[in-house]
Scaffold this motif. Structure first.
Motif, short mmCIF file in Angstrom:
data_model
loop_
_atom_site.label_atom_id
_atom_site.label_comp_id
_atom_site.label_asym_id
_atom_site.label_seq_id
_atom_site.Cartn_x
_atom_site.Cartn_y
_atom_site.Cartn_z
N GLU A 1 0.83 -1.20 0.00
CA GLU A 1 0.00 0.00 0.00
C GLU A 1 0.86 1.25 0.00
OE1 GLU A 1 -3.24 0.37 -0.36
OE2 GLU A 1 -3.47 -1.80 -0.60
N ALA A 2 1.99 1.21 0.69
CA ALA A 2 2.89 2.36 0.73
C ALA A 2 3.46 2.66 -0.65
CB ALA A 2 4.02 2.10 1.74
N LEU B 1 1.97 1.90 -3.50
CA LEU B 1 0.88 2.43 -4.31
C LEU B 1 0.59 3.89 -3.96
CD1 LEU B 1 -1.68 -0.54 -4.42
CD2 LEU B 1 0.13 0.04 -6.04
N ASP B 2 0.68 4.23 -2.66
CA ASP B 2 0.48 5.63 -2.26
C ASP B 2 1.51 6.52 -2.93
OD1 ASP B 2 -1.65 4.93 -0.69
OD2 ASP B 2 -0.49 4.82 1.18
N LYS B 3 2.74 6.05 -2.99
CA LYS B 3 3.81 6.82 -3.62
C LYS B 3 3.53 7.01 -5.11
CE LYS B 3 8.81 6.90 -4.36
NZ LYS B 3 10.10 6.20 -4.15
N ASP C 1 0.55 6.94 -6.52
CA ASP C 1 -0.59 7.86 -6.63
C ASP C 1 -0.11 9.30 -6.59
OD1 ASP C 1 -2.34 5.78 -6.81
OD2 ASP C 1 -3.04 5.88 -4.73
N LYS C 2 0.82 9.56 -5.69
CA LYS C 2 1.34 10.92 -5.53
C LYS C 2 2.06 11.37 -6.78
CE LYS C 2 4.10 13.75 -2.37
NZ LYS C 2 4.92 13.75 -1.13
N LYS D 1 -0.42 12.00 -9.51
CA LYS D 1 -1.44 12.95 -9.07
C LYS D 1 -2.85 12.40 -9.31
CE LYS D 1 1.56 16.94 -9.91
NZ LYS D 1 1.74 18.23 -10.62
N SER E 1 -4.99 8.18 -9.17
CA SER E 1 -4.88 6.76 -8.84
C SER E 1 -4.03 6.06 -9.88
CB SER E 1 -6.28 6.12 -8.81
OG SER E 1 -7.04 6.65 -7.75
N CYS E 2 -3.00 5.33 -9.43
CA CYS E 2 -2.15 4.60 -10.36
C CYS E 2 -2.91 3.44 -10.98
CB CYS E 2 -0.88 4.11 -9.65
SG CYS E 2 -1.21 2.85 -8.41
N ARG F 1 -4.13 0.45 -8.74
CA ARG F 1 -5.36 0.60 -7.94
C ARG F 1 -6.58 0.51 -8.86
NH1 ARG F 1 -4.16 1.86 -2.79
NH2 ARG F 1 -2.45 3.29 -2.33
#
Length: 236
Positions: A214-215, A217-219, A221-222, A225, A227-228, A231
């Motif tokens: 999840e970490a 994927l969060d990176k 996403d950021k 800008k 949802s990658c 996801r």
């Protein structure tokens, strides 16, 4: 899926000049497993073999004189191959002879009795361009022993081709790991471990591994800008 690996031996190279089939060998594969339900027969061709062909298969006119004629085994052969995928090495050669034999009997061409025909020579040339792709060469390439192949024989060659075909296509039905080793400074493929998908053990990710995932994927996403794609795919 039912597959039949087929090979023939003949009196010569050209069915149009009167050469005939003298041996048919077939090996059955169902769901990528050899069943042992094979078909094999010698055939009286009603003529002598050419000298070059005789040197290849060793089947003399005397040996074949009391064997059935093709007309006597045609129905059994057609029943055996019916609706199966047929696997042949250099298919035009064998099909040319089979079609000629069936035509003499007023029967449809061989391909009309089966599901379809796969030519392993065509497959091998696509997989190994520029290399020798004879049956002997493929046996050597895939580590299949053909030391007992002093002379060509239809059933023996069909058995060897069946093993070659399964080796050539194992990546279609399994996950594989290629192991590379250094040989005089060059990396070469040393082995291939094939695991049938149905025999694989699936391990669930631990809570720690899920958190790390999840970490990541969060990176992502950021960075995008939004949802990658990972996801997005997981929610579809």
């Amino acid at each position: 899926m039912r597959q039949i690996v087929l090979d023939t031996e003949t009196t010569g190279l050209n069915p149009r000049s009167g050469d005939r089939i003298i041996e048919v060998g077939c090996v059955e594969i169902i769901n990528r497993r050899l069943t042992g339900n094979n078909f094999h027969t010698y055939i009286n061709p009603e003529r002598d073999s050419e000298e070059g062909a005789l040197a290849v298969h060793g089947l003399t006119t005397e040996f074949l004189s009391d064997k059935p004629k093709f007309a006597e085994i045609a129905d059994e052969l057609r029943d055996y191959v019916k609706d199966a995928e047929i696997i042949i090495h250099n298919a035009p050669f064998d099909l040319g002879f089979l079609d000629a034999e069936l035509e003499r009997l007023g029967l449809p061409r061989f391909a009309q009795h089966v599901r379809f025909v796969t030519d392993t020579l065509v497959q091998a040339k696509e997989m190994h361009p520029g290399k020798r792709n004879s049956l002997d060469s493929l046996c050597e390439r895939y580590g299949i022993s053909n030391a007992h192949r002093a002379l060509h024989g239809a059933l023996l060659d069909a058995e060897l081709l069946a093993e070659v075909y399964l080796a050539m296509t194992r990546g279609q039905n399994s996950l594989t790991i290629d192991l590379a080793v250094a040989n005089d400074g060059a990396a070469e493929s040393a082995a291939q471990i094939a695991i049938p998908v149905g025999e694989m053990i699936v391990l669930q990710a631990t809570e720690e591994e899920v958190a790390e995932h999840e970490a990541v994927l969060d990176k992502l996403d950021k960075e995008v800008k939004g949802s990658c794609v990972w996801r997005t795919a997981s929610t579809n």
